[in-house]
Every structure is written in C-alpha cells, then in structure tokens.
Write a protein that holds these residues in place. Structure first.
Motif, mmCIF file in Angstrom:
data_model
loop_
_atom_site.group_PDB
_atom_site.id
_atom_site.type_symbol
_atom_site.label_atom_id
_atom_site.label_comp_id
_atom_site.label_asym_id
_atom_site.label_seq_id
_atom_site.Cartn_x
_atom_site.Cartn_y
_atom_site.Cartn_z
ATOM 1 N N PRO A 86 9.960 -26.227 12.804
ATOM 2 C CA PRO A 86 11.266 -26.539 13.408
ATOM 3 C C PRO A 86 11.417 -26.077 14.847
ATOM 4 N N GLU A 87 10.953 -24.879 15.174
ATOM 5 C CA GLU A 87 11.117 -24.382 16.540
ATOM 6 C C GLU A 87 10.280 -25.201 17.523
ATOM 7 N N ARG A 88 9.084 -25.576 17.108
ATOM 8 C CA ARG A 88 8.237 -26.393 17.969
ATOM 9 C C ARG A 88 8.873 -27.770 18.193
ATOM 10 N N THR A 89 9.471 -28.322 17.139
ATOM 11 C CA THR A 89 10.111 -29.632 17.253
ATOM 12 C C THR A 89 11.310 -29.568 18.187
ATOM 13 N N PHE A 90 12.148 -28.556 18.006
ATOM 14 C CA PHE A 90 13.303 -28.386 18.893
ATOM 15 C C PHE A 90 12.845 -28.242 20.339
#
Length: 318
Positions: A301-305
């Motif tokens: 999730p953090e990489r996607t954001f």
C-alpha cells in the motif's frame, strides 16, 4: 543519485497539529514513574484544554475524541472523571474510551459503558458526540441496525450533517458490520443526494464502494485485487466519483477534521477507476499524508500511494 522523497505521514491524528501535541505530551513512555509524576498540574489538563478550545466544532470534536480514546493512557480519562465527576468533556471522553475498549463479551462492562455514555449525553444535552460513543458501543455489541438507528438519529438531530455520524452508521450497515450491501449503498446514495453542496458526505457512496471492495476481498480475495473488486468502472460508480469531485472536492469549502481520510478515499477510487489526471490534484492536496485504509486493500500500500503521489508531482512539473 536517486532523489530521496520525504517519508509519508501516517498518523491517527491526520493533520491536526494541536491533537498531535497533546498526544505527544501524554505519551505513555513519559509516564514510566507513575502517571503525572513530577507534574505540577493534573495529567488530564492538556486534554481538557484541547477539548475546551475545540468548543462546538462538533466535527473536530468527534475526530479528537475518537483519536484520544484510542491512544490515551487509560488512567488519564479515569483520573479526570474522578477529579471532575460532573465535567461534560471528561464524561464524554470517558464514554468514547468505554465504547472503544469495552469487550462485547463482558456484559457487566457493557452495561457500565452504556451508563457512562448516557451520563455524558445528559451532561452535554446539545452535543452529538456522546450518542456517537453509544453508537460505537452498539456496533461492538452487534446490536441490530433497527435498534442502532434511533441512537444515530439523536446525533443527527443535534448536528444534521456531521460527517462522523454518517460514517459510523455506514459501518453498521456494512456487510462486514451488521447490515447488507443494498442497505449500505442505499443509505450512502440518499445521504449524498440530500447533503448540502460542499459537504464531505458527497463522498459517502465512494466510501461505501470501498467498503464493498473490502467485503468482496474477504469473501473472494482474487476478485478484489484489481479494480473489479469494487466495480469501479460501472456507470453508478462513475457517477459516484463525479459527484464527489463536483460537490465536494471542487467546492470552495474549508477542510474538515477528517479531510485527509476523505482525500485518501477519493484518490484511491480514482486510481482504481483508472482516472490518473483527476487523481493528480487530489494527491497534490494530500502531500505526504496517507491513511492505511483503503490502501491496505492492495499489495504494498505505501509503495502504491507513493507511486501515484510522485506521478502527480511529476505531471505538475510538465
């Protein structure tokens, strides 16, 4: 040499700096030798000051009470109500703590928590937030929707368009809560249609669709890994996102207490619907602020954001 990006800010207080300072002051690690040891003022005083200055801003009050209830040392609200047993702010915070931390299996504790919520409501007759604490307790105890709605109505009667009230009932109506998909979606659509222009409730159907994606991911995980888990490209979903953009994001209204949460929901929906051009200004408004949900519905999730945030920054520079 690669450019180092500033770290993401994932904070329960969101962008509320006053709330963050209060939490830092009362961090449990500062109480190793006893709560308030060495202090010349009671340990609850920073919380009392914060809630007093919040005043009748019910939106920010609900946000602050929720975060305080989740992160304060238990001794702080207990000591406050002991020292000031008739203080409305103390009772309301105690109600939020009780509703958040009381296990549904302890029936005696549940009855006591309900009593605390009703005491807070009596002490603060114009305040919607004690009723929100009671609604949360009902959610924990799996009270049927038909019995929870009158409590929700008490909150709405005191603050007709309070964002927190609608999101609490949406959670209750969710199939992951105690409701059904049709009831959840119908409630979200009706609330958004009736809300005044500029209200963050215009985003409620999008939040419901995120909840639908989470529900489907729990039941059929592979179906929800892409955009299909929430049916983001069907005509109804397109209309919901368009409404959120036009009636809330593009409206010239002051940010509300949980704007960071709503911006994350909107950014997530736009990326799932493959609308990067419209997602870019949402990410620019967010800056470094990320919430774990709904990005935790996706791998990394953090990489996607960060990917979408950085892409929006790059697009702005062209």
């Amino acid at each position: 040499m690669p450019i180092r990006r500033p770290a993401l800010l994932i904070r329960p207080e969101l962008d509320d700096d006053a709330l963050r300072r209060t939490l830092d002051e009362l961090r449990p690690t500062q109480q190793l030798h006893g709560l308030g040891a060495g202090r010349t003022r009671p340990p609850w005083e920073p919380v009392a000051t914060l809630l007093r200055t919040t005043g009748r801003d019910w939106d920010r009050r609900a946000h602050r009470l929720t975060v305080l209830a989740e992160h304060l040392p238990t001794a702080v609200p207990q000591r406050w109500t002991t020292d000031r047993p008739t203080d409305g702010d103390a009772l309301t915070l105690r109600a939020f703590v009780a509703s958040h931390r009381t296990p549904a299996t302890d029936h005696g504790a549940v009855r006591h928590a309900e009593h605390i919520c009703l005491r807070a409501a009596e002490a603060c007759p114009e305040d919607p937030t004690p009723w929100l604490a009671l609604l949360s307790l009902m959610y924990t105890c799996a009270v049927p929707v038909k019995d929870a709605v009158p409590v929700w109505t008490e909150a709405v009667n005191r603050a007709p368009w309070l964002r927190t009230s609608y999101h609490r009932l949406l959670r209750h109506l969710s199939p992951r809560g105690h409701g059904t998909v049709p009831d959840m979606m119908d409630f979200a659509w009706q609330a958004a249609a009736r809300a005044p222009h500029g209200s963050p409730l215009a985003l409620l159907p999008v939040a419901a669709r995120v909840e639908l994606m989470a529900h489907r991911q729990e039941t059929t995980p592979l179906d929800a890994l892409g955009s299909g888990g929430g049916n983001w490209n069907e005509p109804r979903a397109v209309h919901e996102i368009d409404l959120a953009l036009k009636a809330w994001f593009d409206a010239d209204t002051a940010p509300h207490a949980e704007a960071v949460t709503d911006l994350n929901i909107l950014a997530f929906a736009l990326t799932r619907a493959h609308r990067p051009a419209e997602a870019a200004p949402v990410f620019r408004r967010l800056g470094r602020h990320m919430t774990r949900h709904p990005w935790n519905l996706l791998p990394e999730p953090e990489r996607t954001f960060a990917y979408w945030r950085d892409r929006s920054t790059a697009d702005r520079g062209r």
